[in-house]
Design a protein around this motif. Structure first.
Motif, PDB file in Angstrom:
ATOM      1  N   ARG A   1       0.823  -1.214   0.000  1.00 35.12           N
ATOM      2  CA  ARG A   1       0.000   0.000   0.000  1.00 35.12           C
ATOM      3  C   ARG A   1       0.858   1.266   0.000  1.00 35.12           C
ATOM      4  O   ARG A   1       0.472   2.295  -0.562  1.00 35.12           O
ATOM      5  CB  ARG A   1      -0.917   0.003   1.224  1.00 35.12           C
ATOM      6  CG  ARG A   1      -1.984  -1.081   1.202  1.00 35.12           C
ATOM      7  CD  ARG A   1      -3.022  -0.844   2.287  1.00 35.12           C
ATOM      8  NE  ARG A   1      -3.941  -1.964   2.403  1.00 35.12           N
ATOM      9  CZ  ARG A   1      -4.958  -2.192   1.590  1.00 35.12           C
ATOM     10  NH1 ARG A   1      -5.184  -1.384   0.572  1.00 35.12           N
ATOM     11  NH2 ARG A   1      -5.753  -3.225   1.790  1.00 35.12           N
TER      12      ARG A   1
ATOM     13  N   SER B   1      -4.196  -3.436  -5.663  1.00 36.09           N
ATOM     14  CA  SER B   1      -5.251  -4.407  -5.359  1.00 36.09           C
ATOM     15  C   SER B   1      -4.866  -5.809  -5.829  1.00 36.09           C
ATOM     16  O   SER B   1      -5.030  -6.794  -5.101  1.00 36.09           O
ATOM     17  CB  SER B   1      -6.560  -3.977  -6.016  1.00 36.09           C
ATOM     18  OG  SER B   1      -7.579  -4.929  -5.785  1.00 36.09           O
TER      19      SER B   1
ATOM     20  N   ASP C   1      -4.121  -9.123  -3.481  1.00 38.64           N
ATOM     21  CA  ASP C   1      -4.806 -10.400  -3.715  1.00 38.64           C
ATOM     22  C   ASP C   1      -3.805 -11.524  -3.950  1.00 38.64           C
ATOM     23  O   ASP C   1      -3.969 -12.641  -3.445  1.00 38.64           O
ATOM     24  CB  ASP C   1      -5.730 -10.276  -4.934  1.00 38.64           C
ATOM     25  CG  ASP C   1      -6.995  -9.490  -4.623  1.00 38.64           C
ATOM     26  OD1 ASP C   1      -7.248  -9.210  -3.433  1.00 38.64           O
ATOM     27  OD2 ASP C   1      -7.715  -9.130  -5.577  1.00 38.64           O
TER      28      ASP C   1
END
Length: 428
Positions: A379, A388, A392
């Motif tokens: 992040r 994202s 994942d």
């Protein structure tokens, strides 16, 4: 062999009897049996003695040279073994029937029968990977090898290859229902079992796709599963085979149903990151055959960028730390290596040696793994357009690998290191 001076009378009499193993070739046993029981007369034995040298020369010529004594001796062994294979297979090991076969048919025909058996065996597929089809150049060397193997070896290999042939037949049948050509399967190097599982998966998720000729790509499967998740569809408890499956292929397809049901439960679980589950190098993708669709991949990428920019702000660029650490190595294996190092509190690397990989596993087992550190690193430093997907990817890896990496039962770290070689970037 030294026998004990005093037999153990507590044991049954059968265990005290000395059992002799008859290691003679089955052909020799049948020949002797035929003579002893009057099945083979002198005329038949003379015919065998006349034909045997002809057969030896033919076999020696086929595999090498009939002018070298070692080749002729090996040809004799091959001929005896070929006849033994044929007699064992056609009579079920019945010596009387084998002797009758030698009486009623020519000696060379029994040798040819064994050779034809092996040729049929070798013609069966050795691998269920479609990319390995069509390599018949090695038939003579393989025949040379198998002509000296036992009947038990032949039966085991016949069972194995017959199973593979059935899997290929089932995969081809399923592919044909979706207008998918065998040439496409061969070009992609698809495994028959993966094709079968994919066909069954599509039968469960979208039965109508079969009639539309729509074999899925990764992007198409992701869209399909996402739609099913929005409907909050529960995972099925059983699978229905497609209509019209040939009877001889049903059992083979049904054998894959349990695995597909387990994977369906993961796919339809909204808590599991779908894109990470479908990543190209993941365990799930290795079990299924999905078509490549580069245009769809590019379109998905641009749509994800558009979604990020809906608020009017450009996506966050990669930080200097990210650029320095990755050095442009942003493939999945390199990134997972980096994230694992961060989560373990080890120096940030995108490439591990075997020694540093072992050291990393020991560190994880001593101090534990903190996945949230890697998530925070992504992040803070990864390019916004990919954060994202990277999260994942990392979460999927942790779910699949954390237990193995931290297992105290894997004393020699064999499983953990094998996992790192498969999922991360480990130099040999």
């Amino acid at each position: 062999m030294t026998l004990p001076d005093t037999p153990n009378t507590d044991l049954p009499a059968a265990t005290n009897a000395l059992q002799l193993h008859d290691a003679r070739p089955f052909f020799e046993k049948a020949l002797v049996h035929g003579v002893q029981h009057g099945i083979l007369d002198a005329a038949r034995l003379d015919a065998i003695c006349t034909d045997a040298p002809k057969g030896m020369v033919q076999i020696a010529r086929y595999f090498g040279s009939e002018f070298l004594r070692p080749e002729l001796e090996k040809a004799r062994d091959r001929m005896v073994n070929l006849i033994s294979l044929y007699l064992l297979e056609t009579t079920g090991g019945d010596l009387t029937q084998a002797a009758i076969s030698l009486r009623d048919h020519s000696f060379l025909s029994r040798s040819k029968g064994g050779s034809d058996m092996l040729k049929r065996l070798i013609a069966l597929p050795e691998s269920s990977n479609f990319g390995m089809a069509g390599y018949a150049d090695a038939q003579t060397p393989l025949l040379a090898l198998w002509s000296l193997r036992s009947h038990a070896d032949y039966r085991a290999e016949l069972a194995r290859r017959s199973q593979i042939a059935s899997a290929i037949g089932a995969a081809q049948w399923l592919a044909e229902q979706y207008d998918l050509d065998t040439d496409e399967l061969e070009a992609a190097g698809a495994d028959a079992e993966a094709v079968i599982r994919t066909g069954l998966l599509m039968q469960a998720l979208a039965p109508k796709a079969m009639h539309l000729g729509e074999w899925p790509s990764a992007v198409a499967l992701e869209k399909l599963v996402t739609a099913q998740r929005k409907k909050k569809r529960a995972a099925p408890t059983q699978l229905q085979l497609p209509a019209g499956v040939p009877a001889d292929l049903r059992a083979l397809m049904q054998a894959q149903c349990a695995a597909v049901l387990a994977d369906l439960a993961k796919l339809l679980d909204s808590a599991a990151p779908l894109r990470a589950l479908l990543r190209p190098t993941g365990v799930f993708r290795a079990r299924y055959f999905l078509l490549d669709d580069p245009l769809a991949e590019v379109d998905r990428y641009h749509r994800s960028l558009d979604a990020l920019q809906e608020g009017g702000e450009p996506p966050q660029p990669a930080s200097k730390t990210w650029m320095k650490t990755t050095q442009g190595n942003e493939d999945e294996h390199s990134l997972l290596t980096l994230f694992l190092c961060v989560a373990a509190g080890a120096p940030k690397k995108t490439l591990l040696t075997e020694k540093t990989a072992a050291s990393l596993v020991r560190r994880i087992r001593k101090s534990g793994l903190q996945p949230e550190l890697a998530t925070a690193f992504i992040r803070s430093h990864a390019p916004g357009a990919h954060q994202s997907d990277y999260i994942d990817l990392w979460n999927s890896f942790v779910q699949e690998s954390a237990k193995t990496l931290g297992s105290d039962m894997d004393y020699q770290m064999h499983d953990a290191l094998a996992l790192l070689r498969r999922e991360c970037h480990v130099a040999g």
